[in-house]
Write an enzyme that holds these catalytic residues in place. Structure first.
Site, PDB file in Angstrom:
ATOM      1  N   HIS A  72       0.857  -1.186   0.000  1.00  0.00           N
ATOM      2  CA  HIS A  72       0.000   0.000   0.000  1.00  0.00           C
ATOM      3  C   HIS A  72       0.890   1.230   0.000  1.00  0.00           C
ATOM      4  CE1 HIS A  72      -3.593   2.439   0.789  1.00  0.00           C
ATOM      5  NE2 HIS A  72      -2.802   3.167   1.574  1.00  0.00           N
ATOM      6  N   CYS A  73       0.777   2.020  -1.051  1.00  0.00           N
ATOM      7  CA  CYS A  73       1.610   3.216  -1.196  1.00  0.00           C
ATOM      8  C   CYS A  73       0.811   4.432  -0.729  1.00  0.00           C
ATOM      9  CB  CYS A  73       2.040   3.384  -2.652  1.00  0.00           C
ATOM     10  SG  CYS A  73       3.130   4.809  -2.922  1.00  0.00           S
ATOM     11  N   PRO A  74       1.185   5.066   0.366  1.00  0.00           N
ATOM     12  CA  PRO A  74       0.416   6.230   0.830  1.00  0.00           C
ATOM     13  C   PRO A  74       0.545   7.440  -0.082  1.00  0.00           C
ATOM     14  CG  PRO A  74       2.387   5.932   2.167  1.00  0.00           C
ATOM     15  CD  PRO A  74       2.311   4.745   1.262  1.00  0.00           C
TER      16      PRO A  74
END
Length: 339
Positions: A172-174
């Site tokens: 999950h890439c913020p």
């Protein structure tokens, strides 16, 4: 007879969540696998609370907004600071610079939009919970997601920030406010490539324009550092930093923006290059970031293959047309494996 009776008393019945069949299991077994559908049941699970979900989504939205604003600042600020120097050389150089800037900007923003706003890849909807609907081994190695209340395939992972299961989830890439999964992994890699190329171009152009706007360095002072205890390279860097800070007070806004873009572009391209190399190495090995963590925990070693890159970028026709030797070798390997 006493032994048989005692064993039955110690066993207990449970229901498979995948096909609904009732199974006779050892007493209080924590994990069991259905012999019909292949679903894996984990006992002593509970439905987790959806705490902090709103704040995670808000944080992702803030980070993606900051990323878009930074990209717009780099594009607009770079064009405003560089165009006087480029067009002063010749109109052809100015037109060429504008064309390259537009192409890189469109490629970077479009790939970022696809990676950020496209769904990362939801698992397909399958039948479950009823014996007549679920075939033999139809839910092989499936588990039940307590968050989504539905089956989760072994290739899927639940993301608590997105609130859903993601197929072939990498991480999950913020910064893009989204997961990197089966549906947007290619767009994420395309964004990294476009961003690295764009940052390299920004570094070259800001350095080129800065040479024409900033005064020349004093080579005599650079060769004689004031502190003899410091080494020569550190002394030169110290003198350059002092010169830039002193002259920055006398420079215009255009010169300050060029200096900021030069430093920021170098920092960003180093970080993105490391991330891109890591992603490509995982793709070459046929893994994801999460599977790499699990393989390290299990001490599994998997050899890479260039065909993983070919499959990922979906270019088998290109390889078969322009690299026939590699393609025939691949077919020979398959034939030998079948034999």
């Amino acid at each position: 007879e006493e032994h048989a009776v005692s064993s039955i008393m110690e066993d207990h019945e449970d229901t498979c969540w995948g096909c609904g069949l009732r199974l006779l299991l050892p007493s209080y077994s924590p994990i069991f696998k259905c012999g019909w559908c292949g679903a894996i049941t984990k006992q002593r699970t509970w439905r987790p609370e959806k705490k902090w979900f709103f704040w995670r989504r808000l944080q992702d939205r803030c980070l993606i907004s900051c990323l878009f604003l930074f990209m717009l600042f780099v594009i607009c600020g770079g064009v405003w600071a560089v165009y006087p120097v480029v067009f002063s050389i010749s109109h052809l150089c100015g037109i060429l610079h504008s064309t390259i800037t537009a192409m890189l900007s469109v490629a970077t923003i479009s790939s970022l939009s696809l990676a950020a706003f496209r769904r990362a890849g939801a698992p397909p909807t399958i039948f479950w919970g009823s014996y007549p609907l679920v075939g033999k081994d139809g839910l092989e190695n499936y588990t039940f997601c307590q968050y989504c209340s539905k089956p989760k395939s072994p290739r899927a992972h639940h993301c608590r920030s997105c609130g859903m299961c993601i197929l072939d989830m990498d991480h999950h890439c913020p910064f893009i406010g989204n997961c990197v999964g089966a549906a947007n992994h290619q767009s994420f890699i395309a964004f990294l490539i476009a961003a690295v190329v764009s940052m390299v171009y920004v570094t070259i152009m800001t350095a080129f324009a800065g040479i024409h706007l900033w005064p020349p360095l004093n080579h005599v002072s650079l060769g004689r550092p004031n502190n003899f205890k410091t080494t020569l390279p550190l002394g030169i860097l110290k003198e350059i930093a002092i010169f830039l800070l002193n002259s920055a007070m006398l420079r215009s806004a255009r010169g300050l923006i060029l200096l900021y873009l030069f430093i920021a572009s170098i920092s960003v391209e180093i970080g993105l290059s490391v991330l891109l190399w890591q992603q490509l190495s995982y793709i070459y090995e046929g893994k994801t970031y999460l599977s790499e963590l699990s393989s390290q925990a299990n001490d599994e070693v998997k050899e890479g293959d260039y065909q993983n890159l070919v499959k990922f970028f979906s270019c088998p026709t290109f390889v078969s047309r322009y690299c026939p030797r590699l393609w025939t070798k691949r077919k020979r390997r398959k034939v030998k494996g079948d034999i």
